[in-house]
Every structure is written in C-alpha cells, then in structure tokens.
Scaffold this active site. Structure first.
Site, PDB file in Angstrom:
ATOM      1  N   TYR A 112      54.214 105.547  58.939  1.00  0.00           N
ATOM      2  CA  TYR A 112      54.754 106.362  57.992  1.00  0.00           C
ATOM      3  C   TYR A 112      53.582 107.264  57.509  1.00  0.00           C
ATOM      4  O   TYR A 112      52.237 107.055  57.644  1.00  0.00           O
ATOM      5  CB  TYR A 112      55.253 105.466  56.926  1.00  0.00           C
TER       6      TYR A 112
ATOM      7  N   LYS B  12      47.979  78.470  54.922  1.00  0.00           N
ATOM      8  CA  LYS B  12      49.075  77.649  54.382  1.00  0.00           C
ATOM      9  C   LYS B  12      50.263  78.351  53.669  1.00  0.00           C
ATOM     10  O   LYS B  12      49.916  79.298  52.969  1.00  0.00           O
ATOM     11  CB  LYS B  12      48.021  76.888  53.190  1.00  0.00           C
TER      12      LYS B  12
ATOM     13  N   ASP C 138      37.026  69.321  46.099  1.00  0.00           N
ATOM     14  CA  ASP C 138      38.436  69.821  46.199  1.00  0.00           C
ATOM     15  C   ASP C 138      37.803  71.334  46.942  1.00  0.00           C
ATOM     16  O   ASP C 138      37.172  71.796  46.457  1.00  0.00           O
ATOM     17  CB  ASP C 138      38.667  70.205  44.863  1.00  0.00           C
ATOM     18  N   SER C 139      38.959  71.600  47.586  1.00  0.00           N
ATOM     19  CA  SER C 139      38.507  72.955  48.592  1.00  0.00           C
ATOM     20  C   SER C 139      38.536  74.063  47.670  1.00  0.00           C
ATOM     21  O   SER C 139      38.039  75.036  48.015  1.00  0.00           O
ATOM     22  CB  SER C 139      39.464  72.764  49.669  1.00  0.00           C
TER      23      SER C 139
ATOM     24  N   THR D 288      43.229  71.362  51.767  1.00  0.00           N
ATOM     25  CA  THR D 288      44.258  72.222  52.169  1.00  0.00           C
ATOM     26  C   THR D 288      44.046  73.553  51.737  1.00  0.00           C
ATOM     27  O   THR D 288      44.489  74.589  52.385  1.00  0.00           O
ATOM     28  CB  THR D 288      45.624  71.741  52.208  1.00  0.00           C
ATOM     29  N   ASP D 289      43.939  73.566  50.249  1.00  0.00           N
ATOM     30  CA  ASP D 289      43.932  75.093  49.779  1.00  0.00           C
ATOM     31  C   ASP D 289      43.174  76.421  50.196  1.00  0.00           C
ATOM     32  O   ASP D 289      43.693  77.120  50.483  1.00  0.00           O
ATOM     33  CB  ASP D 289      43.572  74.912  48.153  1.00  0.00           C
TER      34      ASP D 289
ATOM     35  N   THR E  30      42.093  66.402  49.514  1.00  0.00           N
ATOM     36  CA  THR E  30      43.169  65.627  49.118  1.00  0.00           C
ATOM     37  C   THR E  30      42.984  64.244  50.020  1.00  0.00           C
ATOM     38  O   THR E  30      43.350  63.109  49.754  1.00  0.00           O
ATOM     39  CB  THR E  30      44.431  66.206  49.403  1.00  0.00           C
TER      40      THR E  30
END
Length: 337
Positions: free
Chosen positions: A278, A157, A54-55, A86-87, A13
């Site tokens: 557990y 993120k 674009d990531s 950022t993705d 971006t």
C-alpha cells in the site's frame, strides 16, 4: 553418564506465595528442589537463585546480568533452565536470543500460571518439559510452556489466565509433548552461524508506541526530544500509518534524518508486515523506516535495543536489523507490480 543441567530461578508465579498484598515471589530455588528433582528423572540438576522478582520488575539490566551468568556457566552444563515470571518472559527470551547468539547448549526459559505449591498447578509439567529440553543438546534459546517448546525469539504471551499462555508466532513449535513423549523437530531449529560470543550491551533509549486513529505527531516529536535513539511502531495491518491530516510519516521523515532509528511492525499477532503493498507502507519505506516483517513485538523491540547497544552508526544499525540474527524473522520477497 547422566546429563547435567543448571536451573536458575528469577522468581515469578512459579515461586509465588500469598502475602497480605497478594501473590509475590517468595520461594527460593531450594524450597522447590524436591519438586524439581521429582520431574528431572535421572538428569543431574544443580539449582541457584539469581533474583526473586515478579517479572513486571525485570528490566534490561537484568537481561544483561542473566546473559553474563549463562555465558559463565555454559561450559559446565549440558543445558540451562531459567525460571521466570510469565508477564515479560517473551521479552527476556527474545533478548537472550540476541545476547547469547550461537550459544552451543540449550537455554530454556519457563514459568507457570500457578505457583508450584498449588496442587493443580502447571508448574511441575513446565519444569519437566524444560529440564528434558535442556538435556536435548540442541543448541539455542527456547521457551517451554504447556507441553510445547518454542523458539525464544518467536514466543509471545497470548492468554492472561489459561495454562496455554504462550504461542509460537509465525514459526513452528520446536517440540511438543504427547503420549508418544517429547518429539523434537530439529529441522526448524535455526543453525548456528558462527562461534558463540556474549553480546550483553543494550540501549535503554528505545521506545514502543501503538498506532490508533487520532494519534498526533507531537507524540513522536516528544520521544525524540527526550533523547531516544530508537522507536518501534506497531502500525496498522501490514504496516500502514497516516500521512494525511496529521502527517505522521512526514514527521517521521524529519526525525529519521536527525538520527532516530524507526522500525515499523504490525498490531496483528500473525503474518507480519508487507510494507511494499500500500501507499502508506511504501511512503514509510521511502523515508528510511525499517520493517519488522513477521517478528513478534517483543523480538522487534529487544532486537532494536540490542543493536543500538552495540553501535550508533546508522548504516550498521540498518544492516544488523535487516538480517535474521536468531530465527526471529522471515524476510519476504518484495511485491512486483
């Protein structure tokens, strides 16, 4: 003598422009050099394009090539900044933490929620923070975002639209910026444990699944049938999985005996697993599943990909996964009943 920083652009971006079908990476690093020099102050910067993606289109082979590029450059600069979408930024920063283990300079990954061309964007501040962290001479792989610096293998993120998109999970921030300037807490920076050695191999035969009520064991059987070597499971709570009705754990036991490496983490963002509490967790440990402790999902997955890229020996894989390689996990003491 001014410090020298290399800035590597991969797209995202921060370098985006609007096209007919929406925002896409379109600015080269040279299109952004005026803004970058504005925030670098008296730090000498060099800039280069690695890719323009674009990531969402970043894949493990890109991590390997990027790690090689950083390794090749490390002796010529005081620090390196990587501009990234950022993705998948947290996956990249996690994998670079492993591939570049013990690197002797700061490597800082950053991006933005708005393009650097937007007058109200966060891009300039994120670049400013990254450049000055890269000039700190504090070695390691970091993420800089929204006036804070996080350990690369602890960043995740957590917000899709806000400028405060990333948080450091289960670990203190490395640095913060306020009216007092940049304050770096060197006490929480992991110490180098040996010499730097590039380790850029990976396995793409690793899968991640998330538990949900009604999940069927045939899902993991099909993963094994497709030749996957590793499986990361985001389990419930502190590491619970079903063993009644659909006996998920029983199926995992069979697959682990056949050579599948299984790591169990949690769907919870904070505090991690504690699988000895557990019955469900104890059963998973009993069949040989590995525990992700307080790792992020990004770190747990990429660590498994990285280890399986180095060795197929199950005992070696287990040993590698059980140690804290780059500050990615805190291993708790077992519960005593």
């Amino acid at each position: 003598m001014s410090k020298k920083i290399l800035i590597i652009n991969t797209g995202g971006t921060l370098s985006a422009v609007m096209k007919e079908n929406g925002l896409i990476p379109g600015l080269s690093i040279h299109d952004m050099q005026k803004e970058l020099r504005m925030v670098s102050g008296d730090i000498d910067i060099e800039i280069e394009d690695f890719c323009s993606l674009d990531s969402a289109n970043i894949f493990p082979e890109d991590w390997s090539l990027l790690a090689q590029r950083i390794s090749d450059s490390r002796n010529n600069y005081d620090g390196i900044v990587v501009i990234h979408g950022t993705d998948t930024l947290a996956y990249t920063s996690s994998m670079l933490s492993f591939m570049l283990r013990n690197i002797g300079i700061p490597v800082v990954i950053t991006g933005s929620q708005l393009s650097i061309t937007n007058p109200v964007a966060d891009a300039m501040e994120n670049c400013r923070c990254s450049i000055h962290m890269a000039a700190s001479r504090i070695p390691g792989v970091f993420v800089a975002f929204n006036r804070k610096v996080m350990l690369g293998c602890r960043a995740s993120k957590v917000r899709s639209l806000s400028f405060d998109a990333f948080e450091s999970i289960n670990y203190p921030n490395i640095a913060t910026i306020s009216s007092l300037g940049m304050k770096i807490d060197s006490s929480v920076v992991p110490e180098r444990t040996g010499i730097f050695k590039l380790s850029k191999s990976f396995s793409d035969k690793v899968c991640m699944i998330k538990m949900f009520p009604g999940i069927h064991r045939s899902m993991i059987e099909s993963i094994a049938d497709q030749g996957y070597k590793g499986l990361y499971i985001e389990a419930y709570g502190i590491g619970g999985m079903p063993f009644l009705k659909h006996d998920f754990i029983g199926t995992l036991e069979k697959l682990i005996k056949e050579g599948l490496v299984v790591v169990v983490g949690t769907q919870c963002r904070y505090e991690g697993t504690k699988m000895d509490v557990y019955e469900t967790g104890r059963k998973a440990l009993g069949i040989g599943a590995l525990e992700a402790h307080d790792m992020t999902g990004e770190a747990a997955l990429t660590k498994l990909m990285w280890i399986l890229g180095m060795t197929d020996d199950i005992s070696e894989v287990r040993d590698y996964y059980s140690i804290n390689v780059a500050g990615e996990m805190t291993i708790r003491n077992r519960t005593v009943i």
